[in-house]
Design an enzyme around this catalytic site. Structure first.
Site, short mmCIF file in Angstrom:
data_model
loop_
_atom_site.label_atom_id
_atom_site.label_comp_id
_atom_site.label_asym_id
_atom_site.label_seq_id
_atom_site.Cartn_x
_atom_site.Cartn_y
_atom_site.Cartn_z
N LYS A 284 -6.53 -61.61 -9.82
CA LYS A 284 -7.59 -61.94 -8.86
C LYS A 284 -6.99 -61.95 -7.46
O LYS A 284 -5.86 -62.42 -7.26
CB LYS A 284 -8.17 -63.31 -9.23
CG LYS A 284 -9.17 -63.89 -8.25
CD LYS A 284 -9.72 -65.22 -8.77
CE LYS A 284 -10.57 -65.94 -7.72
NZ LYS A 284 -11.13 -67.21 -8.23
N LYS B 65 -10.37 -59.20 -10.58
CA LYS B 65 -11.44 -59.95 -9.90
C LYS B 65 -11.24 -59.90 -8.39
O LYS B 65 -10.16 -60.24 -7.89
CB LYS B 65 -11.46 -61.41 -10.37
CG LYS B 65 -12.52 -62.26 -9.68
CD LYS B 65 -12.60 -63.65 -10.28
CE LYS B 65 -13.55 -64.56 -9.48
NZ LYS B 65 -13.67 -65.91 -10.08
N ASP C 171 -9.12 -70.02 -13.53
CA ASP C 171 -8.59 -69.22 -12.42
C ASP C 171 -7.43 -70.01 -11.79
O ASP C 171 -7.65 -70.94 -11.00
CB ASP C 171 -9.66 -68.97 -11.36
CG ASP C 171 -10.71 -67.95 -11.80
OD1 ASP C 171 -10.84 -67.71 -13.01
OD2 ASP C 171 -11.40 -67.41 -10.92
#
Length: 224
Positions: free
Chosen positions: A155, A184, A92
């Site tokens: 995300k 996400k 991430d």
């Protein structure tokens, strides 16, 4: 959706700077007990949790360039390669927010591509946009760049800057990346109903530190 089904969407997360080993032990134990999709930690803890989770099937997610996204691309790529070498299955990374807001979209693209190369084809790459700092137009630009670079997910948030995930942002990001790319939701997710609402809005993964409370019907404080 049942709590057990929701658990399969959750990256069980611990990113606090003052977290100690016993808290990572608990994180791993809870991930096994509730069958969360993964644990998400800072890169310095990847090898530790990898040993704890060996043979369990629980994935390991490492943040990179966290939480500001302002380290240079080579540094982010090195951090990603090191995390993968230590056992991370997913990365991430935080996008270069300042470059995006400066209109330097090529830098943003090259920054993501540098980490994508480190991930190769066998490690999932999620790109954190830090939506609370962006206009809607900037969110769309960021999503389009992520899609162009073949990142696997966009995300919303680090949980360290401004507000976290919102229904409106998830809907916008889903429209921008289309039906196939992962989205996400993270930051400020603290109860079951909100988590399910985010999934219905288009999220395919939930990042939360309050994961146990979420699937056991409780609420808790905390930004992540």
């Amino acid at each position: 959706m049942t709590p057990q089904e929701l658990a399969g969407y959750i990256d069980h997360t611990l990113l606090k700077p003052d977290a100690v080993a016993s808290q990572f032990d608990q994180l791993c134990s809870e991930a096994i007990q509730y069958n969360f999709y993964s644990v998400c930690v800072n890169s310095g803890w990847v090898s530790y949790v990898a040993k704890k989770l060996r043979g369990t099937g629980i994935k390991i997610c490492s943040v990179v360039g966290f939480p500001l996204g302002e380290t240079d691309s080579r540094t982010k790529a090195f951090e990603a390669r090191n995390a993968i070498g230590n056992g991370a299955h997913e990365i991430d990374m935080v996008m270069s927010i300042g470059a995006l807001k400066s209109g330097d979209l090529k830098y943003v693209e090259d920054d993501i591509r540098a980490v994508k190369r480190a991930c190769r084809s066998n490690t999932v790459l999620k790109v954190i946009l830090e939506t609370s700092l962006l206009t809607d137009q900037e969110k769309v630009f960021a999503c389009e760049i992520c899609k162009k670079t073949e990142a696997d997910f966009v995300k919303t948030s680090t949980g360290f800057s401004g507000s976290g995930a919102t229904i409106a942002d998830i809907e916008l990001m889903r429209r921008a990346v289309g039906p196939k790319m992962g989205v996400k939701a993270s930051g400020g997710i603290r109860d079951f109903d909100f988590a399910v609402s985010l999934i219905r809005a288009g999220a395919t993964r939930i990042g939360a530190g309050a994961s146990v409370a979420i699937i056991t019907g409780k609420t808790t404080d905390g930004k992540y």
